[in-house]
Design a protein around this motif. Structure first.
Motif, short mmCIF file in Angstrom:
data_model
loop_
_atom_site.label_atom_id
_atom_site.label_comp_id
_atom_site.label_asym_id
_atom_site.label_seq_id
_atom_site.Cartn_x
_atom_site.Cartn_y
_atom_site.Cartn_z
N THR A 59 61.20 -55.90 66.23
CA THR A 59 60.43 -54.84 65.57
C THR A 59 60.65 -53.53 66.31
O THR A 59 60.47 -53.45 67.53
N THR A 63 52.69 -53.87 56.71
CA THR A 63 52.71 -55.22 57.29
C THR A 63 54.02 -55.42 58.04
O THR A 63 55.08 -55.42 57.43
N SER A 106 54.71 -60.27 61.68
CA SER A 106 53.38 -60.86 61.56
C SER A 106 53.33 -61.97 60.50
O SER A 106 52.31 -62.64 60.36
N GLN A 126 50.49 -53.29 69.30
CA GLN A 126 50.90 -54.36 68.36
C GLN A 126 49.76 -55.37 68.15
O GLN A 126 49.54 -55.85 67.05
N ALA A 173 57.83 -64.23 64.01
CA ALA A 173 57.87 -63.55 65.31
C ALA A 173 59.06 -64.04 66.14
O ALA A 173 59.69 -63.28 66.87
N ARG A 221 53.71 -57.64 50.32
CA ARG A 221 53.69 -58.97 50.94
C ARG A 221 54.74 -59.89 50.28
O ARG A 221 55.48 -60.59 50.97
N TYR A 260 48.03 -55.22 64.48
CA TYR A 260 48.68 -56.23 63.65
C TYR A 260 48.41 -57.67 64.09
O TYR A 260 48.91 -58.61 63.47
N GLY A 261 47.73 -57.85 65.22
CA GLY A 261 47.53 -59.20 65.73
C GLY A 261 48.81 -59.85 66.25
O GLY A 261 48.91 -61.08 66.30
N ILE A 262 49.80 -59.03 66.61
CA ILE A 262 51.06 -59.56 67.15
C ILE A 262 50.95 -59.55 68.68
O ILE A 262 50.61 -58.53 69.27
N THR A 263 51.27 -60.70 69.30
CA THR A 263 51.20 -60.77 70.76
C THR A 263 52.58 -60.67 71.36
O THR A 263 53.47 -61.46 71.01
#
Ligand code: GLN
Length: 412
Positions: free
Chosen positions: A238, A224, A228, A86, A233, A190, A90-93
């Motif tokens: 997800t 996307t 994100s 992730q 979040a 988007r 996607y830059g999801i932490t």
């Protein structure tokens, strides 16, 4: 007496007129394909297995003792690999300790999430058409299913944003999103994702997203995740799985990620569904997620080619084709081939295995009976292109022979 399963079956489009049990549309079409030795472009599963090295990793795990219950939330190595995936893509932490739960495929994650969050009196908003398991999960929870159409047009099937606005109300507990979308192949843009996010914020709903085709997008389109988007979040669960990404649909290794309190709620339900599963597959998928990027790229490229092959042949044969941006599927309007005897997509799909030696799935099976979308898409069918090229070419040859007269049979 009406038993609960009957309302679940009805909600998932499985009601027989006499109320008896019926298999899913996918099982039904696969059975017809087998009966008539048809090219099975119905049920979406690959006809070649995933990478050898991933299968070998599972075999090794069986031989080295990964055969008893894994931890209920999944083995640490897999939860860490999911969190890293992730972050990298996607830059999801997410915290692998508290914000990741491994499930028996995405299907269990969807059911556990809906059961955890909704009950009678609550509304769940989804896109329509929708995958059958989504409607079934909502029915099992006793919640009410409200839908927002994806409408076919020049840009493929797009979200009806005006209906989204009216569909999402104070009664909406969950917005259940699927992108890339089965059956239409839509990769939500988007703008569409932002409209869904704004609606969720407006009524304080949780968003549950089914992203199992996340890596199978074409033409440079990027998936996307809703999680994100700014601020999302905190209210998004997800869901994804390894089945589609690595062509291992029978392994049933899925996962759900999101805020710890929501994952706790889903884990509470999940532990009484399967508790845990897939012990030898979990370490193999942990490695696949970490080391499998080249395999993913290869699958995406070959699927792009197979999508183009099937889509252009269907258009050439005379179908109107909704160009998919992702997934395993292309939807096609069968109107030119309908008649008094074969009046709609459902009849067309049921006649095709015997009549042409090809199986597909009617899009109406992904709609609520009697809905506007069911009416609008009554003549549409779904074909899968996740089959080897020889099977696709044979299916195209058969469709051309059965549905057109005098056309060259080798111009696919
Ligand atoms: N996901 C597959 C499809 O959409 C079907 C899986 C199943 O048979 N339930 O075709």
């Amino acid at each position: 007496m009406t038993l609960r399963w009957q309302s679940v079956a009805r909600a998932a489009g499985l009601a027989s007129p006499d109320g008896s049990a019926r298999p899913t549309i996918f099982a039904e079409m696969t059975a017809l394909a087998t009966q008539y030795d048809a090219a099975n472009l119905g049920q979406g599963f690959p006809d070649s297995d995933g990478p050898e090295w991933i299968r070998q990793a599972a075999a090794n795990a069986i031989h080295s003792g990964a055969n008893q219950y894994p931890p209920g939330r999944g083995i640490p190595a897999l939860r860490e690999a999911i969190a890293a995936h992730q972050a990298r893509h996607y830059g999801i932490t997410v915290d692998p300790g508290t914000e990741v739960l491994v499930t028996a495929g995405a299907t269990e994650a969807i059911a556990a999430a809906v059961l955890a969050l909704c009950g009678p009196g609550d509304e769940v908003v989804s896109l329509e058409p929708f995958y059958d398991a989504h409607a079934a999960a909502i029915a099992m929870a006793g919640a009410t299913h409200v839908t927002v159409p994806l409408v076919p047009g020049a840009g493929g099937f797009r979200l009806d944003a005006a209906t989204l606005e009216t569909a999402v109300t104070a009664n909406t507990r969950v917005i259940l999103v699927n992108t890339p979308h089965n059956p239409t192949g839509t990769v939500l843009s988007r703008d569409e994702l932002e409209a869904i996010a704004a609606a969720a914020v407006r009524v304080d709903a949780v968003v549950v997203t089914d992203e199992v085709y996340e890596h199978l997008t074409f033409d440079g389109l990027a998936h996307t995740p809703l999680a994100s988007l700014p601020g999302m979040a905190a209210r998004t669960l997800t869901i994804s799985s390894a089945g589609k990404t690595f062509s291992l649909t029978g392994w049933k290794i899925g996962w759900i990620t999101g805020p710890a309190p929501l994952i706790d709620a889903v884990a509470t339900i999940k532990q009484f569904l399967t508790y845990s599963g897939g012990a030898p597959f979990q370490p193999a998928i942990a490695r696949a997620l970490t080391e499998g990027d080249a395999d993913i790229r290869e699958l995406r490229d070959s699927l792009t080619h197979r999508r183009d092959l099937l889509s252009s042949a269907l258009a050439d044969i005379g179908f109107e084709v909704g160009r998919p941006g992702g997934t395993y599927f292309v939807c096609a309007d069968a109107t030119p081939f309908l008649s008094a005897e074969v009046p709609d997509g459902a009849a067309f799909a049921r006649a095709l295995p015997a009549g042409a030696g090809v199986a597909c799935v009617p899009v109406s099976a992904f709609c609520r009976e009697g809905s506007t979308t069911a009416r609008d898409l009554a003549n549409w069918v779904r074909f899968t292109f996740v089959k080897d090229e020889a099977t696709l070419r044979e299916a195209i040859r058969r469709l051309r022979r059965a549905l057109t007269q005098g056309s060259p049979q080798n111009s696919d």
